[in-house]
Design a protein around this motif. Structure first.
Motif, PDB file in Angstrom:
ATOM      1  N   ILE A  27       0.843  -1.197   0.000  1.00 22.14           N
ATOM      2  CA  ILE A  27       0.000   0.000   0.000  1.00 22.14           C
ATOM      3  C   ILE A  27       0.877   1.245   0.000  1.00 22.14           C
ATOM      4  CG2 ILE A  27      -1.744   1.314   1.273  1.00 22.14           C
ATOM      5  CD1 ILE A  27      -2.757  -1.305   2.422  1.00 22.14           C
ATOM      6  N   ALA A  28       0.488   2.257  -0.774  1.00 18.81           N
ATOM      7  CA  ALA A  28       1.191   3.545  -0.785  1.00 18.81           C
ATOM      8  C   ALA A  28       0.168   4.681  -0.802  1.00 18.81           C
ATOM      9  CB  ALA A  28       2.126   3.644  -1.992  1.00 18.81           C
ATOM     10  N   SER A  29       0.595   5.857  -0.382  1.00 18.75           N
ATOM     11  CA  SER A  29      -0.299   7.013  -0.303  1.00 18.75           C
ATOM     12  C   SER A  29       0.187   8.153  -1.182  1.00 18.75           C
ATOM     13  CB  SER A  29      -0.402   7.511   1.147  1.00 18.75           C
ATOM     14  OG  SER A  29      -0.980   6.543   1.978  1.00 18.75           O
ATOM     15  N   GLY A  30      -0.753   9.027  -1.522  1.00 17.73           N
ATOM     16  CA  GLY A  30      -0.457  10.220  -2.302  1.00 17.73           C
ATOM     17  C   GLY A  30      -1.350  11.363  -1.856  1.00 17.73           C
ATOM     18  N   PRO A  31      -1.293  12.513  -2.540  1.00 13.62           N
ATOM     19  CA  PRO A  31      -2.099  13.675  -2.162  1.00 13.62           C
ATOM     20  C   PRO A  31      -3.595  13.406  -2.330  1.00 13.62           C
ATOM     21  CG  PRO A  31      -0.374  14.252  -3.738  1.00 13.62           C
ATOM     22  CD  PRO A  31      -0.444  12.761  -3.704  1.00 13.62           C
ATOM     23  N   PRO A  32      -4.445  14.218  -1.705  1.00 16.61           N
ATOM     24  CA  PRO A  32      -5.888  14.042  -1.837  1.00 16.61           C
ATOM     25  C   PRO A  32      -6.403  14.420  -3.216  1.00 16.61           C
ATOM     26  CG  PRO A  32      -5.409  16.037  -0.613  1.00 16.61           C
ATOM     27  CD  PRO A  32      -4.099  15.335  -0.810  1.00 16.61           C
ATOM     28  N   ILE A  33      -7.587  13.932  -3.528  1.00 24.79           N
ATOM     29  CA  ILE A  33      -8.272  14.338  -4.763  1.00 24.79           C
ATOM     30  C   ILE A  33      -9.229  15.479  -4.419  1.00 24.79           C
ATOM     31  CG2 ILE A  33      -8.041  12.074  -5.808  1.00 24.79           C
ATOM     32  CD1 ILE A  33     -11.462  13.042  -4.631  1.00 24.79           C
ATOM     33  N   ASP A  34      -9.848  16.047  -5.437  1.00 27.83           N
ATOM     34  CA  ASP A  34     -10.836  17.098  -5.231  1.00 27.83           C
ATOM     35  C   ASP A  34     -12.022  16.811  -6.142  1.00 27.83           C
ATOM     36  OD1 ASP A  34     -12.074  19.360  -4.309  1.00 27.83           O
ATOM     37  OD2 ASP A  34     -10.404  20.699  -4.723  1.00 27.83           O
ATOM     38  N   HIS A  35     -13.048  17.650  -6.043  1.00 30.20           N
ATOM     39  CA  HIS A  35     -14.269  17.400  -6.811  1.00 30.20           C
ATOM     40  C   HIS A  35     -13.981  17.472  -8.304  1.00 30.20           C
ATOM     41  CE1 HIS A  35     -18.491  17.152  -7.743  1.00 30.20           C
ATOM     42  NE2 HIS A  35     -18.758  17.016  -6.464  1.00 30.20           N
ATOM     43  N   MET A  36     -14.507  16.499  -9.045  1.00 29.08           N
ATOM     44  CA  MET A  36     -14.184  16.358 -10.463  1.00 29.08           C
ATOM     45  C   MET A  36     -14.934  17.323 -11.371  1.00 29.08           C
ATOM     46  SD  MET A  36     -11.905  13.960 -10.997  1.00 29.08           S
ATOM     47  CE  MET A  36     -12.243  13.455 -12.688  1.00 29.08           C
ATOM     48  N   LEU A  37     -15.835  18.122 -10.842  1.00 31.71           N
ATOM     49  CA  LEU A  37     -16.643  18.994 -11.693  1.00 31.71           C
ATOM     50  C   LEU A  37     -15.936  20.291 -12.069  1.00 31.71           C
ATOM     51  CD1 LEU A  37     -20.212  18.526 -10.174  1.00 31.71           C
ATOM     52  CD2 LEU A  37     -19.304  17.592 -12.304  1.00 31.71           C
ATOM     53  N   THR A  38     -14.752  20.531 -11.488  1.00 28.23           N
ATOM     54  CA  THR A  38     -13.990  21.725 -11.849  1.00 28.23           C
ATOM     55  C   THR A  38     -12.647  21.305 -12.428  1.00 28.23           C
ATOM     56  OG1 THR A  38     -12.871  21.964  -9.706  1.00 28.23           O
ATOM     57  CG2 THR A  38     -15.065  22.963  -9.928  1.00 28.23           C
ATOM     58  N   LEU A  39     -12.057  22.188 -13.241  1.00 27.35           N
ATOM     59  CA  LEU A  39     -10.758  21.892 -13.828  1.00 27.35           C
ATOM     60  C   LEU A  39      -9.698  21.749 -12.745  1.00 27.35           C
ATOM     61  CD1 LEU A  39      -8.924  21.507 -16.260  1.00 27.35           C
ATOM     62  CD2 LEU A  39      -8.701  24.010 -16.406  1.00 27.35           C
ATOM     63  N   ASP A  40      -9.720  22.641 -11.745  1.00 25.75           N
ATOM     64  CA  ASP A  40      -8.759  22.540 -10.651  1.00 25.75           C
ATOM     65  C   ASP A  40      -8.917  21.217  -9.913  1.00 25.75           C
ATOM     66  OD1 ASP A  40      -7.662  24.980 -11.237  1.00 25.75           O
ATOM     67  OD2 ASP A  40      -8.774  26.082  -9.692  1.00 25.75           O
ATOM     68  N   GLY A  41     -10.180  20.807  -9.726  1.00 27.19           N
ATOM     69  CA  GLY A  41     -10.435  19.533  -9.063  1.00 27.19           C
ATOM     70  C   GLY A  41      -9.894  18.362  -9.850  1.00 27.19           C
ATOM     71  N   GLN A  42     -10.020  18.418 -11.165  1.00 30.15           N
ATOM     72  CA  GLN A  42      -9.499  17.343 -12.016  1.00 30.15           C
ATOM     73  C   GLN A  42      -7.978  17.304 -11.973  1.00 30.15           C
ATOM     74  OE1 GLN A  42     -11.250  17.979 -15.884  1.00 30.15           O
ATOM     75  NE2 GLN A  42     -13.336  17.835 -15.073  1.00 30.15           N
ATOM     76  N   ILE A  43      -7.341  18.474 -11.946  1.00 31.56           N
ATOM     77  CA  ILE A  43      -5.881  18.527 -11.874  1.00 31.56           C
ATOM     78  C   ILE A  43      -5.401  17.914 -10.557  1.00 31.56           C
ATOM     79  CG2 ILE A  43      -3.895  20.076 -11.682  1.00 31.56           C
ATOM     80  CD1 ILE A  43      -5.385  21.955 -13.637  1.00 31.56           C
ATOM     81  N   ARG A  44      -6.033  18.285  -9.456  1.00 33.43           N
ATOM     82  CA  ARG A  44      -5.652  17.745  -8.150  1.00 33.43           C
ATOM     83  C   ARG A  44      -5.916  16.242  -8.087  1.00 33.43           C
ATOM     84  NH1 ARG A  44      -7.577  20.506  -2.865  1.00 33.43           N
ATOM     85  NH2 ARG A  44      -5.937  19.109  -2.122  1.00 33.43           N
ATOM     86  N   SER A  45      -7.021  15.811  -8.673  1.00 27.85           N
ATOM     87  CA  SER A  45      -7.350  14.386  -8.642  1.00 27.85           C
ATOM     88  C   SER A  45      -6.338  13.579  -9.446  1.00 27.85           C
ATOM     89  CB  SER A  45      -8.764  14.170  -9.181  1.00 27.85           C
ATOM     90  OG  SER A  45      -9.715  14.814  -8.355  1.00 27.85           O
ATOM     91  N   LYS A  46      -5.948  14.098 -10.593  1.00 29.44           N
ATOM     92  CA  LYS A  46      -4.937  13.410 -11.402  1.00 29.44           C
ATOM     93  C   LYS A  46      -3.630  13.295 -10.631  1.00 29.44           C
ATOM     94  CE  LYS A  46      -2.451  13.588 -15.832  1.00 29.44           C
ATOM     95  NZ  LYS A  46      -2.284  14.311 -17.117  1.00 29.44           N
ATOM     96  N   GLN A  47      -3.222  14.376  -9.994  1.00 27.07           N
ATOM     97  CA  GLN A  47      -1.985  14.351  -9.214  1.00 27.07           C
ATOM     98  C   GLN A  47      -2.069  13.347  -8.077  1.00 27.07           C
ATOM     99  OE1 GLN A  47      -1.744  18.488  -8.086  1.00 27.07           O
ATOM    100  NE2 GLN A  47      -0.530  19.064  -9.891  1.00 27.07           N
ATOM    101  N   GLY A  48      -3.198  13.326  -7.390  1.00 23.68           N
ATOM    102  CA  GLY A  48      -3.361  12.409  -6.270  1.00 23.68           C
ATOM    103  C   GLY A  48      -3.276  10.964  -6.702  1.00 23.68           C
ATOM    104  N   ILE A  49      -4.000  10.623  -7.772  1.00 21.72           N
ATOM    105  CA  ILE A  49      -4.022   9.245  -8.256  1.00 21.72           C
ATOM    106  C   ILE A  49      -2.663   8.839  -8.805  1.00 21.72           C
ATOM    107  CG2 ILE A  49      -4.967   7.747 -10.061  1.00 21.72           C
ATOM    108  CD1 ILE A  49      -7.672   9.153  -9.611  1.00 21.72           C
ATOM    109  N   GLN A  50      -2.092   9.662  -9.678  1.00 18.14           N
ATOM    110  CA  GLN A  50      -0.842   9.263 -10.319  1.00 18.14           C
ATOM    111  C   GLN A  50       0.328   9.230  -9.332  1.00 18.14           C
ATOM    112  OE1 GLN A  50      -0.234  11.608 -13.918  1.00 18.14           O
ATOM    113  NE2 GLN A  50      -1.464  10.142 -15.070  1.00 18.14           N
ATOM    114  N   GLN A  51       0.403  10.177  -8.421  1.00 17.99           N
ATOM    115  CA  GLN A  51       1.487  10.143  -7.445  1.00 17.99           C
ATOM    116  C   GLN A  51       1.371   8.929  -6.540  1.00 17.99           C
ATOM    117  OE1 GLN A  51       2.606  13.726  -5.345  1.00 17.99           O
ATOM    118  NE2 GLN A  51       1.877  15.017  -7.022  1.00 17.99           N
ATOM    119  N   SER A  52       0.150   8.585  -6.183  1.00 19.66           N
ATOM    120  CA  SER A  52      -0.059   7.413  -5.339  1.00 19.66           C
ATOM    121  C   SER A  52       0.373   6.139  -6.054  1.00 19.66           C
ATOM    122  CB  SER A  52      -1.535   7.323  -4.939  1.00 19.66           C
ATOM    123  OG  SER A  52      -1.794   6.138  -4.225  1.00 19.66           O
ATOM    124  N   VAL A  53      -0.046   5.990  -7.319  1.00 19.01           N
ATOM    125  CA  VAL A  53       0.293   4.785  -8.084  1.00 19.01           C
ATOM    126  C   VAL A  53       1.797   4.719  -8.337  1.00 19.01           C
ATOM    127  CG1 VAL A  53       0.004   3.614 -10.309  1.00 19.01           C
ATOM    128  CG2 VAL A  53      -1.980   4.590  -9.147  1.00 19.01           C
TER     129      VAL A  53
END
Length: 326
Positions: A27-53
């Protein structure tokens, strides 16, 4: 066979890689995601998922070339975002199949250890009650911090701010929350808090973070803080009651008599959880309130295995949760 579970939340994003042949799990951790309905939220979510993986793969001695199945559990997801999220994962590692769902399914699977024998109540940054009998979904809450999320950490923080404002205006009882919230945000008055909120300098997560402050005040004897937390527990209990009531006509209703409280809000055992228990017992004393067996990240892995009609070795999950590869 390799399975990948991903749990994107507003506190952190977790990834879990399971090698079924060797029975190993990491198991590994990364930054949090944010709401997907905004561009900023999508950017944060991508960072969270990809950094974690990528952190997960970097810690794996012999990372696989291909993952057979990935299950992504992410709050605030909508169907139009599925392909986007799948592409984010494929940029990190080749995956044969990817499923993307909201966080309730992995929470239920993890809490019940895959048995699907109870209603899950999430009390975290948001709040929702959920059960699925395989054909029908039963949902209460989940409308977000603007329209709902009663009983959530955000809701608790917001009620605390309002209690401070009411006391300052002579409209509510005295509470230590008045001064502590001002100190927390470094403001001299609630007009300053208002300004920072509307300027976007005090964020949703900042307000949710006040739940810890409220818990401390409640434990010290502040009646207003205690009332806020008890009301939070009652609201979360009512979500469970709503789901159980909706299920009354379901063939599985008689077999689903458990409720699994999950999320950080339930760390308030004396105030929030006790109030939830009182609410449920008033509805039906036969309802069993159970601690979750596994966190959502393991629930995501369980669902990945179920999608391929296979199983995972749960003792390996226990060892992984204790701090490393098992």
């Amino acid at each position: 066979m390799h399975l990948l579970g991903i749990d994107g939340g507003q506190t952190s994003t977790k990834s879990c890689l399971y090698d079924r042949e060797n029975g190993t799990c990491l198991i590994a951790s990364g930054p949090p995601i944010d709401h997907m309905l905004t561009l900023d939220g999508q950017i944060r979510s991508k960072q969270g998922i990809q950094q974690s993986v990528r952190t997960l793969l970097g810690r794996t001695a012999n990372p696989p070339q291909t993952v057979d199945m990935a299950f992504v559990s992410i709050s605030g997801v909508h169907r139009e975002h599925e392909d986007m999220i799948k592409n984010w994962i494929q940029e990190c590692i080749r995956v044969e199949r990817v499923a993307v769902e909201g966080d309730v399914k992995a929470n239920l699977a993890g809490a019940s250890g895959g048995r699907n024998d109870g209603v899950v109540i999430i009390g975290g940054g948001g709040s929702i009650g959920y059960y699925c009998d395989g054909e029908n979904e039963y949902v209460a809450g989940g409308y977000g911090h603007i329209l709902g999320d009663e009983g959530s950490a955000y809701w608790i923080g917001l009620q605390a701010i309002k209690a401070g404002i009411r006391y300052g205006n002579g409209l509510g009882p005295k509470t230590v929350l008045y001064g502590r919230i001002l100190d927390h945000f470094g403001e001299a008055s609630y007009w300053g808090v208002k300004k920072q909120v509307h300027a976007g300098n005090i964020h949703r997560g900042d307000i949710a973070g006040l739940a810890v402050l409220v818990e401390t005040a409640a434990n010290e004897g502040d009646a207003v803080a205690q009332s806020v937390l008890r009301q939070a527990g009652s609201e979360l209990g009512q979500l469970a009651v709503s789901v159980l009531t909706q299920m009354a006509g379901s063939p599985r209703a008689s077999r689903v008599r458990k409720v699994y409280p999950t999320g950080g809000v339930f760390q308030s055992a004396l105030w929030v959880r006790r109030s939830l228990e009182e609410t449920l017992r008033a509805y039906d004393p036969a309802v069993e309130i159970c601690d979750p067996q596994y966190p959502p990240i393991i629930g995501a892995l369980i669902l990945a295995a179920q999608a391929l009609a296979t199983e995972i070795h749960l003792p390996a999950m226990d060892r992984a949760l204790q701090g490393g590869e098992a």
